[in-house]
Enzyme design. Structure first.
Site, short mmCIF file in Angstrom:
data_model
loop_
_atom_site.label_atom_id
_atom_site.label_comp_id
_atom_site.label_asym_id
_atom_site.label_seq_id
_atom_site.Cartn_x
_atom_site.Cartn_y
_atom_site.Cartn_z
CG HIS A 18 -20.32 3.97 1.84
ND1 HIS A 18 -19.36 4.47 1.49
CD2 HIS A 18 -19.71 3.04 2.74
CE1 HIS A 18 -18.09 4.19 2.17
NE2 HIS A 18 -18.54 3.22 2.77
NE ARG B 71 -4.14 -2.00 1.79
CZ ARG B 71 -5.48 -1.70 2.18
NH1 ARG B 71 -5.67 -0.85 3.25
NH2 ARG B 71 -6.16 -2.67 1.52
CB THR C 13 -19.42 7.55 9.15
OG1 THR C 13 -18.42 8.25 9.60
CG2 THR C 13 -19.88 7.80 7.97
CE LYS D 204 -16.50 5.99 5.17
NZ LYS D 204 -16.43 4.60 5.17
CB THR E 140 -10.16 11.78 24.70
OG1 THR E 140 -9.21 11.24 25.63
CG2 THR E 140 -10.35 13.23 24.65
CB SER F 196 -18.45 0.97 0.74
OG SER F 196 -17.46 0.14 1.22
C1 LIG Z 1 -16.06 3.74 6.35
C2 LIG Z 1 -17.03 2.55 6.94
C3 LIG Z 1 -17.01 2.58 8.37
C4 LIG Z 1 -16.13 3.56 9.38
O1 LIG Z 1 -16.52 4.54 9.53
P1 LIG Z 1 -15.33 5.78 9.49
O2 LIG Z 1 -16.19 6.76 10.46
O3 LIG Z 1 -14.56 5.90 8.72
O4 LIG Z 1 -14.56 4.82 10.79
C5 LIG Z 1 -18.01 1.60 8.60
N1 LIG Z 1 -18.73 1.00 7.93
C6 LIG Z 1 -18.67 0.94 6.58
C7 LIG Z 1 -19.53 0.24 5.62
C8 LIG Z 1 -17.60 1.95 5.99
O5 LIG Z 1 -17.30 1.92 4.71
#
Ligand SMILES: *Cc1c(COP(=O)(O)O)cnc(C)c1O
Length: 410
Positions: A216, A21, A244, A247, A277, A188
């Site tokens: 997503h 990577r 999240t 994204k 934290t 995703s």
């Molecule tokens: C990116 C991702 C996560 C994790 O989310 P982050 O906020 O980036 O840690 C969880 N589930 C899926 C399907 C993701 O693609």
């Protein structure tokens, strides 16, 4: 033991497989997305980013930037503690209220990432339930798989989105045994979408809880950005919805929304929530602004869907192997890790286009691909540029153009 040698050999093996990577050293430019500076040993150069999960460009939106700057000036940088010990700021409380409202749930809980939200919640909820069985979609994200593993509960994996297989597994379990079905809305890497309604029907019929990862989809689908479950009118049928802030919302952090009782239980017992934290206040302020903005504005969502459809149509029209799906994700199949990396190197060097190669273990071997994520700020000129660049790379490397029908998955 020669430890140094051991790790050098381990990395050499990864290199030989073509899946070493290399991280692109980027410097994003607020206000100029999707352009960014790429730092290389030969100097700095401007590139177009075509693989960001900042799907709507909210990371540079004036509302989120101003909220973050204002919070830093008023509250300072760090939260100063765990949620329990001085780290709960009023901004955390407001963000959680905003998220509970977004999904029509009683409560929400914010974590330092979506990964931690999945890991901490799945492991704790399943552990709290007596003798729980977890039914997990075979394409679930690594963070869910890790949470399930940490719960130490028996796991049954159902074939991706295969309702008959899921039902046969449910049927074989005693009606009154605790069960949790874990799955995603938008997957995703392939960009396909989970059978949310049918899975909820099965959950009702066989007495299971449901856990939906909408990472997503939040911000992107539904009239207020509540995700695919909101778009389909199904939010109240899911026990736990996870998302999240990193994204489409363009910030950082993850969350769950559910009943007050479930949120209270996770809050009180999950190590991944308790012993770390809390999010910086500025992140909370920016995320709250982003969620609020996307609850009322349709502009970004509409444009995003139009751009994704346009890119898919354009690439297919010139015979590139776009993997079909109903979402905003544009996967283009290469099917080999070495050539996948070569393709992305050429895109960067010759065309100033940054697309990260997606190789194993993120996707199954043999399905290596480019994962393209159009945003509202990728205009027609950039789409033309991308199409020509991909054609050039496909010709140079003599890559195959067969339109993928079904996606081979392990
Ligand atoms: C990116 C991702 C996560 C994790 O989310 P982050 O906020 O980036 O840690 C969880 N589930 C899926 C399907 C993701 O693609």
């Amino acid at each position: 033991m020669d430890y140094g040698r051991f790790f050098e050999d381990a990395v050499a093996a990864i290199r030989n497989e073509g899946r070493y990577r290399v991280f692109a050293d980027l410097e994003r430019q607020a206000g100029r997305f999707p352009f960014a500076h790429h730092h290389t040993p030969r100097g700095r150069r401007e590139v177009v980013v075509w693989c960001s999960n900042d799907y709507l460009g909210m990371g540079q939106h004036p509302a989120t930037r101003e909220a973050a700057v204002d919070a830093v000036m008023r509250l300072g940088t760090g939260a100063g503690g765990t949620r329990n010990i001085s780290g709960t700021n009023h901004l955390h409380v407001m963000l959680e209220e905003e998220l509970a409202d977004l999904h029509g749930k009683q409560a929400a809980l914010v974590f330092t990432s979506g990964y931690i939200a999945n890991e901490a919640t799945l492991s704790t909820v399943a552990k709290l339930l007596p003798d729980c069985v977890i039914l997990s979609d075979s394409m679930n994200h690594a963070s869910m798989i890790e949470g399930i593993r940490m719960s130490r509960c028996p796991k049954q994996v159902f074939r991706h989105n295969d309702l008959e297989h899921l039902e046969s597994l449910l049927q074989a379990l005693p009606r009154d045994r605790a069960k949790l079905i874990a799955f995603e809305s938008v997957y995703s890497m392939d960009g396909d979408i989970g059978e949310i309604e049918a899975i909820c029907d099965l959950a009702d019929r066989y007495g299971a809880m449901t856990y939906l990862d909408e990472v997503h989809a939040v911000g992107l689908y539904g009239p207020r950005g509540g995700g695919v479950a909101e778009q389909r009118g199904l939010m109240d049928r899911l026990t736990i919805i996870q998302g999240t802030l990193a994204k489409a919302y363009g910030c950082m952090g993850g969350y769950i929304t559910a009943s007050s009782a479930i949120v209270d239980a996770v809050r009180s017992t999950a190590p991944g929530f308790i012993f770390t934290t809390s999010l910086a206040p500025a992140i909370c302020a920016a995320a709250t602004a982003s969620v609020r903005h996307l609850k009322v504005s349709q502009t970004e969502r509409t444009k995003h869907q139009e751009r994704a459809a346009t890119v898919k149509r354009r690439l297919k029209a010139v015979g590139l192997p776009v993997m079909d799906n109903p979402s905003h994700i544009v996967p283009v199949l290469v099917g080999d890790p070495v050539r996948c990396k070569q393709a992305t190197d050429l895109l960067m060097e010759r065309h100033g286009i940054y697309i990260q190669p997606i190789n194993y273990p993120t996707v199954a071997r043999g399905t290596e691909r480019l994962r393209i994520t159009p945003t509202p700020v990728h205009d027609d000129r950039l789409v033309d540029h991308l199409t020509e660049a991909l054609l050039d790379v496909w010709q140079t490397l003599d890559l195959h153009r067969t339109q993928p029908t079904a996606i081979a998955a392990e």
